[in-house]
Design an enzyme around this catalytic site. Structure first.
Site, short mmCIF file in Angstrom:
data_model
loop_
_atom_site.label_atom_id
_atom_site.label_comp_id
_atom_site.label_asym_id
_atom_site.label_seq_id
_atom_site.Cartn_x
_atom_site.Cartn_y
_atom_site.Cartn_z
N CYS A 2 0.86 -1.27 -0.02
CA CYS A 2 -0.06 -0.08 0.04
C CYS A 2 0.86 1.16 0.03
O CYS A 2 2.00 0.92 0.34
CB CYS A 2 -0.80 0.01 1.31
SG CYS A 2 -1.71 -1.66 1.49
N ARG A 27 2.18 1.54 -6.09
CA ARG A 27 2.24 0.37 -4.99
C ARG A 27 1.13 -0.46 -4.61
O ARG A 27 1.22 -1.61 -4.26
CB ARG A 27 2.62 1.07 -3.67
CG ARG A 27 3.94 1.81 -3.79
CD ARG A 27 4.50 2.53 -2.38
NE ARG A 27 4.47 1.46 -1.31
CZ ARG A 27 5.54 0.95 -1.16
NH1 ARG A 27 6.64 1.26 -1.72
NH2 ARG A 27 5.76 0.15 -0.12
N TRP A 74 -3.85 -1.83 -1.71
CA TRP A 74 -3.78 -3.34 -2.08
C TRP A 74 -4.42 -4.36 -1.20
O TRP A 74 -3.82 -4.70 -0.39
CB TRP A 74 -2.45 -3.28 -2.65
CG TRP A 74 -2.20 -4.59 -3.60
CD1 TRP A 74 -2.29 -4.71 -4.93
CD2 TRP A 74 -1.90 -6.09 -3.34
NE1 TRP A 74 -2.02 -5.80 -5.40
CE2 TRP A 74 -2.03 -6.83 -4.49
CE3 TRP A 74 -1.72 -6.71 -2.16
CZ2 TRP A 74 -1.80 -8.19 -4.52
CZ3 TRP A 74 -1.58 -8.11 -2.02
CH2 TRP A 74 -1.59 -8.80 -3.43
N ASN A 100 -0.04 -0.83 6.45
CA ASN A 100 0.53 -1.25 5.24
C ASN A 100 1.13 -2.67 5.89
O ASN A 100 1.91 -2.41 6.94
CB ASN A 100 1.73 -0.84 4.44
CG ASN A 100 2.42 -1.43 3.38
OD1 ASN A 100 1.75 -2.48 3.16
ND2 ASN A 100 3.40 -1.01 3.03
N GLY A 101 0.69 -3.87 5.34
CA GLY A 101 1.37 -5.10 6.00
C GLY A 101 0.14 -6.15 6.50
O GLY A 101 -0.98 -5.77 5.76
N GLU A 477 11.14 -14.27 -18.81
CA GLU A 477 11.14 -12.92 -18.57
C GLU A 477 9.88 -12.29 -19.39
O GLU A 477 9.03 -11.46 -19.51
CB GLU A 477 12.20 -12.34 -18.76
CG GLU A 477 12.17 -10.58 -18.65
CD GLU A 477 11.42 -10.01 -17.23
OE1 GLU A 477 11.09 -10.92 -16.61
OE2 GLU A 477 11.38 -8.91 -17.56
N LYS A 481 6.27 -10.49 -18.72
CA LYS A 481 6.02 -9.14 -19.19
C LYS A 481 4.67 -9.13 -19.95
O LYS A 481 3.77 -8.35 -19.70
CB LYS A 481 6.91 -8.67 -20.30
CG LYS A 481 8.40 -8.40 -19.60
CD LYS A 481 8.36 -7.16 -18.71
CE LYS A 481 8.27 -7.30 -17.30
NZ LYS A 481 9.34 -7.64 -16.43
N GLU A 484 1.47 -10.09 -17.49
CA GLU A 484 1.15 -9.24 -16.33
C GLU A 484 0.42 -7.89 -16.95
O GLU A 484 -0.24 -7.10 -16.25
CB GLU A 484 2.39 -8.78 -15.48
CG GLU A 484 3.63 -8.20 -16.07
CD GLU A 484 4.69 -7.87 -14.81
OE1 GLU A 484 4.11 -7.76 -13.80
OE2 GLU A 484 5.68 -7.66 -15.32
N HIS A 500 7.99 -32.51 -25.78
CA HIS A 500 7.64 -33.53 -24.69
C HIS A 500 6.36 -33.00 -24.16
O HIS A 500 5.89 -33.23 -23.01
CB HIS A 500 8.72 -33.32 -23.81
CG HIS A 500 10.14 -33.76 -24.15
ND1 HIS A 500 10.47 -35.16 -24.56
CD2 HIS A 500 11.33 -33.08 -24.34
CE1 HIS A 500 11.71 -35.39 -24.77
NE2 HIS A 500 12.43 -34.04 -24.78
N LYS A 599 3.42 -2.91 -7.32
CA LYS A 599 4.74 -2.67 -7.58
C LYS A 599 5.85 -3.31 -6.36
O LYS A 599 6.69 -4.06 -6.96
CB LYS A 599 5.39 -1.21 -7.48
CG LYS A 599 6.89 -0.77 -8.12
CD LYS A 599 7.17 -1.43 -9.44
CE LYS A 599 8.44 -1.14 -9.80
NZ LYS A 599 8.67 -2.02 -11.04
O1 M6R Z 1 11.27 -5.36 -5.95
P1 M6R Z 1 11.69 -6.82 -6.54
O2 M6R Z 1 12.63 -6.90 -7.49
O3 M6R Z 1 12.03 -7.47 -5.47
O4 M6R Z 1 10.46 -7.43 -7.03
C1 M6R Z 1 10.16 -8.83 -7.31
C2 M6R Z 1 8.86 -8.96 -8.45
O5 M6R Z 1 7.96 -8.67 -7.64
C3 M6R Z 1 8.90 -8.11 -9.64
O6 M6R Z 1 10.07 -8.53 -10.41
C4 M6R Z 1 7.79 -8.40 -10.45
O7 M6R Z 1 7.68 -9.89 -11.04
C5 M6R Z 1 7.51 -7.51 -11.46
N1 M6R Z 1 6.04 -7.05 -11.78
C6 M6R Z 1 7.68 -8.00 -12.96
O8 M6R Z 1 7.67 -7.34 -14.04
#
Ligand code: M6R
Length: 604
Positions: A2, A27, A74, A100-101, A477, A481, A484, A500, A599
């Site tokens: 949050c 966030r 969040w 937050n938490g 990766e 991308k 998400e 396979h 984030k």
């Molecule tokens: O802040 P961090 O690098 O530890 O975050 C890790 C993941 O949460 C972050 O890379 C997430 O997978 C991204 N949304 C990917 O684009």
């Protein structure tokens, strides 16, 4: 996850808090709220949905006041509705709180408080805190907050306001909080961009600290009330770095920043004459036998590229562990193991707990981070800053290429120190690393062709991403991308695994993105891609410009400049990022704030 902002001082507190929340919306963004303190009680406004809904409500009902707290949520406990939005306020409106938490023992506390006559108005775990503080309050707010927090288990960053006091009391356990010092005013926030317009002088609150913010300054104690010193840091980057500056999305801005980011990441760390990288480590490279990389999401894929680099260049056995698993795995590590935590935010709870677990088992620790003063930075023996600058788009882009580049420098350094790389081999790698910023700039030139390809992906039922060797990680990766930010289903496999099982998925609506830069196995990749085409699948290949080893196996080629194989993930990241970006735009998705995500993932 949050976003938290609080302000005490002479400015219009609502304006300061809302502007700060705007900079933190990345966030968490499923609801937002604000409380303004007045001597007779708090006035609170909360709205589900994006911050804009709260801003519209504030336009209709302006709330002025000299101190205020605000929050973007969040959701963890309870859906993202108005009533579950923060701040949570006591029935008499005298206490207001944002959190937050996760409070893990909230159920037991709620039952006890209900029995004592407290009336709950939300489904959240956070609300127990406001009732605990109300119960403990005897004229001293910080005493009440400490007494309340001594009863809770879990993670928190809290900001508490009481109608009786011109002060905010804040506290931290695991979830981040930064405090800001102005002239006759003080600030608190989850992250620096929220307050950087007002001050560069900040303190990062530590676990177990409670601080009282007044216009004249900040005092801190531990949970028992013993005074604590706060270290003051000066922020050395500008707010423009965290602004869109004319770009349609943060993600696109951050993709185009990559050449400069790599210049900063490499900075003056490389030496052509010694063929080595100076990373200022306290670690003796001969004191370790193996490396375990712990990370989440994109950072873990950077770690997978890092494993290849460390094994190829330094010949050190390396594994990559998903942090959320490693932390509970009772891992086999010892004093000759180096645990490397990789994280953009430095706050990802799984990664933090994973590195702590490694340290508990006696391992040496190193963190590859983008955030000064972050939680992970305080736990480890050594830190390498990736120097990517603030990354705001939820999809990680520039942090990924910077992390991979840091791994390359680490592998070079360990390889040279342990004799796995000769002087000449080290010098070759230094020269290749120095080319990366220009190679990435070159790859960005391919955007028009990538945008056309992305429109096909946007229409797909599902997309398969393939790669061999170091590009198994690139494929993962790329798939992450796409899913998400466009919500198109995507999965990644090692190219040789297709036959396979996954090849059963292939039809005209399931295209393949093959990361197939030139290398010793290009011929094998070409055969695998022909097998896909023979079954009606369309193939988009990210290939090396001028190389013809794919032998017509791709329907569409997206070319990147030639580069040493182990460093190619940095260059191929560009078309993978742009494919996802353009698909997301074509589908009208919210590129920077995709649904359900946040984030910085500070809860389990
Ligand atoms: O802040 P961090 O690098 O530890 O975050 C890790 C993941 O949460 C972050 O890379 C997430 O997978 C991204 N949304 C990917 O684009």
């Amino acid at each position: 996850m949050c976003g938290i902002v609080g302000y005490v001082g002479p400015q219009n507190a609502t304006d300061v808090v809302i502007e700060g929340l705007r900079r933190l919306e990345y966030r968490g963004y499923d609801s937002a709220g604000l409380s303004v303190r007045r001597p007779e009680g708090h006035v609170t406004l909360k709205r589900s949905g994006k911050l804009k809904n709260l801003e519209d409500a504030l336009e209709a009902t302006p709330l002025a006041g000299a101190h205020a707290i605000g929050h973007t949520r969040w959701a963890t406990h309870g859906p993202p509705t108005d009533r579950n939005a923060h701040p949570h306020v006591t029935e008499d409106t005298r206490v207001a709180l944002i959190h937050n938490g996760i409070i893990e023992n909230h159920q037991a506390l709620r039952e006890r408080l209900n029995g004592a006559g407290h009336v709950f108005t939300s489904d959240t775990d956070s609300e127990v805190l406001v009732h605990l503080i109300e119960e403990a309050y005897d004229g001293d707010l910080s005493d009440a907050v400490r007494a309340a927090l001594r009863q809770v288990e879990g993670a928190y960053a809290v900001v508490v306001s009481h109608a009786d006091h011109d002060e905010l009391v804040v506290a931290r356990m695991t979830s981040p909080l930064v405090l800001g010092y102005g002239e006759g005013e003080t600030f608190v926030a989850s992250d620096v961009p929220a307050i950087l317009k007002h001050t560069r002088r900040v303190s990062y609150l530590q676990d177990g600290q409670v601080a009282t913010l007044r216009p004249a300054g900040i005092q801190a104690t531990d949970l028992e009330g013993h005074p604590q010193e706060l270290e003051i840091d000066t922020i050395d980057w500008d707010l423009e770095a965290a602004e869109k500056g004319g770009w349609p999305h943060f993600m696109l801005k951050e993709i185009y920043e990559q050449p400069q980011v790599l210049v900063n990441t490499l900075s003056d760390r490389l030496s052509q004459s010694t063929g080595d990288a100076n990373l200022n480590l306290t670690l003796d490279p001969s004191a370790i036998d193996r490396i375990v990389i712990v990370a989440a999401g994109t950072a873990s894929y950077a770690g997978e590229v890092g494993r290849t680099l460390l094994e190829r260049w330094a010949r050190i056995p390396t594994t990559v562990e998903v942090a959320s698993e490693f932390r509970y795995a009772n891992p086999i590590v010892d004093a000759r193991t180096l645990v490397v935590a990789v994280s953009q935010s430095g706050e990802t709870i799984d990664t933090l707990e994973a590195v702590r677990e490694g340290i508990r088992h006696g391992a040496r620790s190193l963190a590859i981070l983008n955030s000064k003063g972050s939680s992970i930075s305080r736990e480890v023996d050594d830190i390498i800053d990736i120097h990517a600058g603030p990354e705001i788009g939820v999809a990680s882009t520039k942090a990924y290429v910077a992390m991979v580049t840091v791994f390359a420098m680490l592998a070079l350094h360990f390889g040279r120190a342990r004799g796995a790389l000769s002087l000449e081999e080290g010098q070759d790698r230094v020269a290749e690393l120095k080319r990366l910023p220009n190679l990435v700039a070159d790859a960005l030139e391919g955007r028009p062709a990538i945008a056309a390809a992305a429109r096909s992906l946007a229409e797909a039922r599902s997309v398969l991403y393939l790669g061999r060797g170091v590009h198994v990680a690139s494929a993962k990766e790329g798939a992450l991308k796409l899913k998400e930010i466009s919500y198109v289903h995507a999965e990644a496999f090692p190219t040789g695994e297709m036959k396979h099982g996954p090849i059963a998925l292939i039809d005209a609506a399931v295209p393949t993105v093959a990361v197939a830069t030139d290398g010793p196995l290009t011929g094998k990749t070409a055969s695998n891609l022909q097998e896909i085409k023979a079954r009606g699948g369309r193939v988009f290949a990210i290939a090396t410009r001028g190389a013809d080893g794919l032998d017509g196996a791709a329907d569409v080629r997206l070319d990147v400049p030639p580069v040493e194989d182990a460093l190619a993930p940095v260059v191929v990241a560009v078309p993978l990022q742009l494919l996802a970006y353009e698909a997301s735009v074509a589908l009208g998705r919210d590129v920077d704030q995709p649904r359900n995500l946040a984030k910085s993932v500070t809860v389990e």
